[in-house]
Write a protein that holds these residues in place. Structure first.
Motif, PDB file in Angstrom:
ATOM      1  N   GLY A  39       0.741  -1.267  -0.003  1.00 42.80           N
ATOM      2  CA  GLY A  39       0.121   0.004   0.011  1.00 42.80           C
ATOM      3  C   GLY A  39       0.702   1.056  -0.127  1.00 42.80           C
ATOM      4  O   GLY A  39       0.646   2.234  -0.743  1.00 42.80           O
ATOM      5  N   ILE A  40       1.951   1.233   0.951  1.00 41.45           N
ATOM      6  CA  ILE A  40       2.875   2.499   0.750  1.00 41.45           C
ATOM      7  C   ILE A  40       3.512   2.533  -0.331  1.00 41.45           C
ATOM      8  O   ILE A  40       3.707   3.500  -1.138  1.00 41.45           O
ATOM      9  N   GLU A  41       4.068   1.182  -0.959  1.00 41.85           N
ATOM     10  CA  GLU A  41       4.793   1.267  -2.370  1.00 41.85           C
ATOM     11  C   GLU A  41       4.073   1.929  -3.524  1.00 41.85           C
ATOM     12  O   GLU A  41       4.518   2.550  -4.285  1.00 41.85           O
ATOM     13  N   MET A  42       2.757   1.685  -3.588  1.00 43.55           N
ATOM     14  CA  MET A  42       1.809   2.043  -4.609  1.00 43.55           C
ATOM     15  C   MET A  42       1.289   3.527  -4.593  1.00 43.55           C
ATOM     16  O   MET A  42       0.755   3.971  -5.593  1.00 43.55           O
ATOM     17  N   THR A  43       1.666   4.215  -3.219  1.00 48.65           N
ATOM     18  CA  THR A  43       1.161   5.344  -3.246  1.00 48.65           C
ATOM     19  C   THR A  43       2.260   6.430  -3.746  1.00 48.65           C
ATOM     20  O   THR A  43       3.337   6.496  -3.405  1.00 48.65           O
ATOM     21  N   PRO A  44       1.862   7.329  -4.618  1.00 51.12           N
ATOM     22  CA  PRO A  44       2.550   8.516  -5.418  1.00 51.12           C
ATOM     23  C   PRO A  44       3.011   9.376  -4.117  1.00 51.12           C
ATOM     24  O   PRO A  44       2.452   9.623  -2.982  1.00 51.12           O
ATOM     25  N   GLY A  45       4.186  10.180  -4.505  1.00 49.00           N
ATOM     26  CA  GLY A  45       4.527  11.111  -3.728  1.00 49.00           C
ATOM     27  C   GLY A  45       5.903  10.810  -2.823  1.00 49.00           C
ATOM     28  O   GLY A  45       6.445   9.588  -2.795  1.00 49.00           O
ATOM     29  N   GLU A  46       6.130  11.679  -1.880  1.00 52.11           N
ATOM     30  CA  GLU A  46       7.598  11.175  -1.063  1.00 52.11           C
ATOM     31  C   GLU A  46       7.264  12.046   0.335  1.00 52.11           C
ATOM     32  O   GLU A  46       6.389  12.526   0.688  1.00 52.11           O
ATOM     33  N   GLY A  47       7.985  11.315   1.184  1.00 52.09           N
ATOM     34  CA  GLY A  47       7.978  11.544   2.669  1.00 52.09           C
ATOM     35  C   GLY A  47       6.883  11.185   3.106  1.00 52.09           C
ATOM     36  O   GLY A  47       5.951  10.089   3.109  1.00 52.09           O
ATOM     37  N   PHE A  48       6.092  12.280   4.182  1.00 53.12           N
ATOM     38  CA  PHE A  48       5.017  11.904   4.727  1.00 53.12           C
ATOM     39  C   PHE A  48       3.926  11.893   3.790  1.00 53.12           C
ATOM     40  O   PHE A  48       2.716  11.189   4.322  1.00 53.12           O
ATOM     41  N   GLN A  49       3.884  12.261   2.831  1.00 45.51           N
ATOM     42  CA  GLN A  49       2.833  12.346   1.780  1.00 45.51           C
ATOM     43  C   GLN A  49       2.724  10.826   1.419  1.00 45.51           C
ATOM     44  O   GLN A  49       1.404  10.227   1.245  1.00 45.51           O
ATOM     45  N   LYS A  50       3.686  10.266   1.281  1.00 48.28           N
ATOM     46  CA  LYS A  50       3.507   8.752   0.652  1.00 48.28           C
ATOM     47  C   LYS A  50       2.756   7.978   1.817  1.00 48.28           C
ATOM     48  O   LYS A  50       2.328   6.877   1.704  1.00 48.28           O
ATOM     49  N   VAL A  51       2.788   8.074   3.011  1.00 51.48           N
ATOM     50  CA  VAL A  51       2.437   7.301   4.219  1.00 51.48           C
ATOM     51  C   VAL A  51       1.096   7.463   4.599  1.00 51.48           C
ATOM     52  O   VAL A  51       0.675   7.026   5.243  1.00 51.48           O
ATOM     53  N   ILE A  52       0.565   8.752   4.300  1.00 49.73           N
ATOM     54  CA  ILE A  52      -0.686   9.139   4.656  1.00 49.73           C
ATOM     55  C   ILE A  52      -1.854   8.201   4.456  1.00 49.73           C
ATOM     56  O   ILE A  52      -2.536   7.883   5.381  1.00 49.73           O
ATOM     57  N   PRO A  53      -2.164   7.728   3.218  1.00 50.40           N
ATOM     58  CA  PRO A  53      -3.201   6.697   2.952  1.00 50.40           C
ATOM     59  C   PRO A  53      -2.986   5.429   3.833  1.00 50.40           C
ATOM     60  O   PRO A  53      -4.198   4.897   4.261  1.00 50.40           O
ATOM     61  N   ALA A  54      -1.808   5.001   4.190  1.00 50.67           N
ATOM     62  CA  ALA A  54      -1.457   3.985   4.910  1.00 50.67           C
ATOM     63  C   ALA A  54      -1.988   4.199   6.293  1.00 50.67           C
ATOM     64  O   ALA A  54      -2.506   3.339   7.036  1.00 50.67           O
TER      65      ALA A  54
END
Length: 272
Positions: free
Chosen positions: A70-85
């Motif tokens: 889920g984190i891998e497929m989320t676009p963006g970097e840093g905190f932006q990448k982990v927000i959906p997770a």
């Protein structure tokens, strides 16, 4: 054998794949419950080891099969990448928390029931407790198969099959763990088996719902994967682990947890 299964699942719809995979996990629950026909009692050390194994599989699956993709497929970097997770994980935990407070159920090693007050029998409450465990497991399988169909990087048929295998492995002792206490409560072997296997009937239903939701609303996949992970971790911490700490076999339960984690991690990495 496993490679043949993966190749077959690649040729069918994700909803059918999720359904077939969770029918397999349901079948292993039934196989475990079927042991009630051959044994009269269950050794407490064996029960705690089985529960520990279940917890290890669920924790490993939550990270390797759900959170990491889920984190891998989320676009963006840093905190932006982990927000959906993070959001999905919290919502999944809150979902099971809500069910835990509403659905009447009784854990294997506890005397007091949870959820709203009800005149239901202890056998029904015990079955509902295991059913509560199985909702996030079926959902996780369905969401992962749906993610494959949606073409998300990080979601593969191999990882979905690995998840189904891991859940099936821990469902076998889980079926035994619910059928034997029912037998001890005075039910016949046949009724103990029927209740034990019925606890996993929600897995195919949750899997089909998860696959359909992700295919219909593709942007929710990172949230859905983390949602299933949060639900499973809540079950492990709030229910599975405490059930293994009620007697003197905590070391056996801990080693069961380690074994379950290693097997699930190996399946996911090896088949992905």
């Amino acid at each position: 054998m496993i490679q043949t299964v993966i190749e077959y699942f690649e040729t069918i719809s994700p909803i059918r794949a999720a359904l077939y995979a969770t029918l397999f996990t349901w079948g292993l629950t039934a196989a475990g419950a079927g042991l009630v026909f051959f044994f009269k009692t269950m050794n407490r050390a064996v029960l705690d080891g089985m529960l520990g194994f279940t917890g290890g599989v669920m924790v490993a699956a939550s990270f390797w099969s759900l959170l990491a993709p889920g984190i891998e497929m989320t676009p963006g970097e840093g905190f932006q990448k982990v927000i959906p997770a993070a959001v999905g994980f919290l919502l999944g935990a809150l979902f099971i928390f809500g069910l835990d407070k509403v659905l009447p159920h009784l854990h294997i090693n506890f005397k007091e029931s949870e959820g709203i007050a009800t005149p239901w029998r202890r056998t029904t409450l015990l079955t509902l407790a295991i059913t509560l465990h199985n909702i996030p497991e079926g959902l996780a399988v369905g969401v992962l198969f749906g993610g494959v169909a949606a073409g998300f990087e990080g979601a593969t048929i191999g990882s979905a099959v690995a998840l189904a295998l891991g859940i099936g492995l821990q469902n076998f002792p889980e079926g035994f763990a619910v059928a034997m206490p029912l037998r001890r409560f005075g039910l016949s072997r046949r009724k103990s088996f029927m209740y034990g296997q019925a606890s996993a009937i929600v897995e195919p239903l949750a899997a089909v719902l998860g696959a359909w939701a992700v295919m219909t609303f593709q942007p929710i996949l990172p949230y859905a994967l983390s949602f299933a992970a949060g639900a499973m971790i809540f079950v492990v911490v709030e229910e599975v682990i405490p059930e293994t700490q009620q007697d003197k076999y905590t070391d056996i339960a801990t080693m069961g947890f380690i074994g379950g984690f290693i097997i699930m991690m190996s399946l996911d990495v090896g088949l992905s």
